[in-house]
Design an enzyme around this catalytic site. Structure first.
Site, short mmCIF file in Angstrom:
data_model
loop_
_atom_site.label_atom_id
_atom_site.label_comp_id
_atom_site.label_asym_id
_atom_site.label_seq_id
_atom_site.Cartn_x
_atom_site.Cartn_y
_atom_site.Cartn_z
N LYS A 1 -8.03 -3.83 -4.16
CA LYS A 1 -6.64 -4.29 -4.02
C LYS A 1 -6.56 -5.80 -4.24
CE LYS A 1 -5.22 -0.38 -1.25
NZ LYS A 1 -4.81 0.16 0.06
N ASP B 1 -0.17 5.12 0.82
CA ASP B 1 -0.45 6.12 1.86
C ASP B 1 -0.29 5.52 3.25
OD1 ASP B 1 -1.05 7.99 -0.10
OD2 ASP B 1 -3.18 7.51 -0.11
N MET C 1 -14.44 6.01 6.90
CA MET C 1 -13.76 4.88 7.52
C MET C 1 -14.64 4.21 8.57
SD MET C 1 -9.80 5.97 7.88
CE MET C 1 -8.70 5.88 6.48
N GLY C 2 -15.50 4.98 9.21
CA GLY C 2 -16.30 4.43 10.29
C GLY C 2 -17.66 3.93 9.85
N SER D 1 -2.56 1.17 -4.71
CA SER D 1 -3.02 2.29 -3.90
C SER D 1 -4.39 2.80 -4.30
CB SER D 1 -2.00 3.44 -4.04
OG SER D 1 -2.46 4.61 -3.40
N GLY D 2 -5.15 3.23 -3.30
CA GLY D 2 -6.41 3.92 -3.56
C GLY D 2 -6.15 5.40 -3.83
N GLY D 3 -4.86 5.78 -3.81
CA GLY D 3 -4.45 7.16 -4.11
C GLY D 3 -4.36 7.41 -5.61
N THR E 1 -8.37 -2.16 4.11
CA THR E 1 -8.48 -2.56 2.69
C THR E 1 -7.27 -3.39 2.27
OG1 THR E 1 -7.45 -0.51 1.90
CG2 THR E 1 -9.85 -0.53 2.02
N ASP F 1 -1.17 -0.54 5.99
CA ASP F 1 -1.64 -0.09 7.31
C ASP F 1 -3.13 -0.29 7.52
OD1 ASP F 1 -3.07 2.93 6.98
OD2 ASP F 1 -1.85 2.27 5.31
N ASP G 1 0.88 -1.16 0.00
CA ASP G 1 0.00 0.00 0.00
C ASP G 1 0.93 1.22 0.00
OD1 ASP G 1 -2.27 1.72 0.52
OD2 ASP G 1 -1.58 1.79 2.60
#
Length: 226
Positions: free
Chosen positions: A158, A22, A52-53, A109-111, A182, A179, A20
């Protein structure tokens, strides 16, 4: 169930290692840095926390945040030149050691592609080994959305990339390091997941990951022991 010793064995004998980006390869979260740079940092950070929550899909959360930031091509380039992403200590050495062992290294990455490609060049990963979201711009450089067909734009993206890599390169053992939740969800199809808490500790990942590290030196030592 795979034991920690078995996971370490998979890592040492991996065909490919996927990172990953970020808060893993780099210290920051790319979308938050872009938001700050474009003057909407607080609003986007709040949306990130909610996403995220809650039960918002990754694509819906990305669409909403980018709709608020609306970054131009020029702003993205200026962010990279004025505030280049900060590499996490030890990542350069780890990637170099993996390459020496003939292990292929990928960034998933989701970036954003343009930022992640810049990171890839810093750590000698070919840009062909980068899987990330692509921003779209009009001819005048204004924001025009993002490529919604990329697997990384979806929840579970991913894992889809790892399945594709296994199919394309016939990899038998693939490791995912990251981290976030995902990243953990990408195993399976990944054969081993290593949780990384060197920049930010995600409680859920720390509790559930069988192998959790806070510095890349721990993985370098693992490679040197054999």
């Amino acid at each position: 169930m795979t034991s920690l010793l078995e996971l370490k064995e998979i890592f040492r004998n991996a065909d490919a290692v996927c990172f990953d980006v970020d808060s893993t390869v780099i210290k920051e979260e790319g979308i938050d840095e872009l938001a700050k740079f474009c003057g909407v940092g607080d609003a986007v950070a709040e949306m990130t926390r909610r996403a995220m929550g809650g039960s918002v899909t990754f694509k819906a959360a990305l669409t909403a945040r980018l709709g608020l930031i609306r970054p131009s091509w020029e702003q993205v380039q200026k962010l990279i030149s004025d505030h280049p992403p900060q590499l996490t200590p030890g990542i350069r050495e780890l990637v170099s050691r993996l390459h020496q062992r003939g292990i292929q290294v990928f960034l998933i990455s989701g970036g954003f592609q343009s930022i992640v490609e810049h990171v890839a060049l810093q750590v000698n990963i070919p840009t062909a080994n980068v899987f990330a979201n692509r921003l779209k711009f009009y001819f005048n450089g204004e924001y025009a959305g993002f490529d919604e067909t990329q697997p990384t734009a979806e929840s579970g993206g991913k894992g889809k990339v790892i399945s594709h890599l296994k199919e394309q390169y016939h990899f038998k053992k693939v490791v995912m390091i990251g981290d976030g939740a995902t990243d953990m969800e990408a195993c399976p199809p990944a054969d081993c997941f290593i949780g990384f808490g060197g920049n930010v500790i995600r409680k859920q990942v720390k509790e559930k990951a069988k192998w959790y590290i806070t510095h890349f030196d721990e993985l370098l030592k693992e490679l040197e022991e054999r």
